[in-house]
Design a protein around this motif. Structure first.
Motif, mmCIF file in Angstrom:
data_model
loop_
_atom_site.group_PDB
_atom_site.id
_atom_site.type_symbol
_atom_site.label_atom_id
_atom_site.label_comp_id
_atom_site.label_asym_id
_atom_site.label_seq_id
_atom_site.Cartn_x
_atom_site.Cartn_y
_atom_site.Cartn_z
ATOM 1 N N MET A 11 -2.374 -6.216 1.805
ATOM 2 C CA MET A 11 -1.153 -6.672 2.476
ATOM 3 C C MET A 11 -1.142 -6.226 3.934
ATOM 4 O O MET A 11 -0.748 -6.968 4.835
ATOM 5 N N ALA A 12 -1.586 -4.984 4.180
ATOM 6 C CA ALA A 12 -1.624 -4.474 5.544
ATOM 7 C C ALA A 12 -2.635 -5.249 6.386
ATOM 8 O O ALA A 12 -2.374 -5.563 7.554
ATOM 9 N N VAL B 150 6.834 -0.704 11.857
ATOM 10 C CA VAL B 150 7.540 -0.736 10.578
ATOM 11 C C VAL B 150 6.566 -1.200 9.498
ATOM 12 O O VAL B 150 5.760 -2.110 9.724
ATOM 13 N N ASP B 151 6.606 -0.565 8.360
ATOM 14 C CA ASP B 151 5.746 -0.908 7.230
ATOM 15 C C ASP B 151 6.472 -1.952 6.388
ATOM 16 O O ASP B 151 7.507 -1.649 5.776
ATOM 17 N N GLY C 287 -3.164 2.824 14.730
ATOM 18 C CA GLY C 287 -3.217 4.273 14.619
ATOM 19 C C GLY C 287 -3.977 4.689 13.372
ATOM 20 O O GLY C 287 -4.315 3.861 12.513
ATOM 21 N N PRO C 288 -4.253 5.972 13.222
ATOM 22 C CA PRO C 288 -5.010 6.472 12.066
ATOM 23 C C PRO C 288 -4.286 6.292 10.745
ATOM 24 O O PRO C 288 -4.906 6.340 9.673
ATOM 25 N N GLU C 289 -2.964 6.069 10.801
ATOM 26 C CA GLU C 289 -2.198 5.912 9.561
ATOM 27 C C GLU C 289 -2.360 4.532 8.939
ATOM 28 O O GLU C 289 -1.970 4.313 7.782
ATOM 29 N N PHE C 290 -2.957 3.589 9.665
ATOM 30 C CA PHE C 290 -3.118 2.236 9.129
ATOM 31 C C PHE C 290 -4.092 2.253 7.956
ATOM 32 O O PHE C 290 -5.199 2.775 8.051
#
Length: 337
Positions: A223-224, A281-282, A214-217
């Motif tokens: 790390m992500a 989940v982050d 999604g755009p929030e990534f």
């Protein structure tokens, strides 16, 4: 022998914790437990508590399942309970000086595992178990406590199994350095079979498809990025492992007696429990509410999968579901041997 196979999945390991509680409440009594990464942590906890319960007589698996989810709710309340992020300056310096030790310091996780699981619990465990790690030096997989060379270092191998490449530090055992076993064997189905499994419940953190970002990534967060790459690799490894077992079952059923290579193999019922979609989940910002929701999702998914398997005789897990719920009655209860 009934086997429970647990995959890796970092903090989404709360999902299989809830699923395991559900499958144990349904009457499943594992005699073999194998796992990788967070699956090794969850599996190690189960073996540990089963060993302690055995001293009191009968093993109460539903209670052990409840203790596993209680552990997650009590101890895994945020990233600060497991790791400490290194500063950008520290990361840069280590990269330049070739002293790489991951993007995070995992000492808190090491201490938590050592407080929670004891090597004494594996001296004479009531179930067969196999957890392990990949040696960076040789590329080989070592399974503890099943492989003789791992004796006496069970806790070290369980910790090493949880160390995701690059993002987390290498974990030294003896003269070798180890990483997450998910590099080669995300769902240790084959090891469960070698330990004489006759039916398998595989609880995974990964859905059939990783889905679209999604755009929030945050593509600028290392790390992500590491997490996303590992998610894609893990998903592909898991799907491949499951497909191999299911295809082998199909070949045995259709022509096993006519194929020399399959004459010594057997069909193994397989009930797979995995999320319907990627768990959002982050791993750098999760909290107690996220853990609780994932545990609940795991329990819900177990109930759905058992219902699906019962309703469809062609489902690979139909026989297992039928063992647990004969004629759709209450769960069958079996005492541990």
């Amino acid at each position: 022998m009934w086997a429970l196979v647990l995959t890796g999945g970092n903090i989404t390991g709360a999902f299989p914790a809830g699923a395991v509680r559900g499958i144990l409440n349904a009457g499943y009594r594992p005699e073999i437990i194998t796992g990788t990464s967070v699956g090794a942590l969850n599996g190690g906890f189960l073996v540990s508590r089963a060993a302690r319960a055995k001293h009191g007589g009968r093993i109460d698996w539903p209670t052990i399942g409840a203790k596993l989810t209680d552990f997650w709710l009590r101890e895994i309340t945020g990233p600060d309970k497991l790791l400490k992020r290194r500063s950008a300056l520290d990361i840069g310096w280590r990269a330049l000086t070739r002293q790489w030790a991951g993007l995070v310091d995992m000492e808190k996780l090491y201490q938590l595992v050592r407080r929670t699981i004891s090597a004494e619990d594996f001296v004479d465990p009531p179930v067969r178990a196999a957890f392990g790690a990949v040696s960076l030096d040789t590329g080989a997989i070592l399974y503890c406590p099943d492989d003789p060379e791992t004796q006496g270092r069970v806790i070290d191998y369980i910790i090493a199994s949880s160390q995701e490449p690059i993002g987390m530090p290498l974990y030294p055992i003896g003269e070798q350095s180890f990483y997450d076993r998910g590099l080669r064997d995300l769902a240790p189905l084959d090891r469960a079979i070698r330990l004489a499994a006759t039916e398998i419940v595989c609880v995974a953190c990964q859905p059939e498809d990783v889905g679209t970002l999604g755009p929030e990534f945050d593509r600028g967060d290392p790390m992500a990025l590491v997490g996303r790459v590992m998610e894609i690799v893990a998903n592909e490894l898991l799907n491949g492992d499951l497909e191999i077992l299911l295809e082998t079952n199909r070949l045995i059923a259709e022509a096993g007696g006519d194929l020399p290579a399959l004459r010594r193999r057997r069909c193994i019922p397989l009930l797979v429990v995995r999320p319907a979609a990627t768990i959002a989940v982050d791993i750098t910002r999760f909290g107690s509410r996220d853990i609780s929701e994932m545990i609940g999702q795991g329990g819900d998914r177990v109930r759905a999968r058992i219902s699906e398997a019962l309703a469809d005789p062609r489902d690979p897990g139909h026989d297992i579901a039928a063992d647990l719920f004969p004629k759709n009655s209450a769960p069958a209860r079996r005492d541990a041997a």
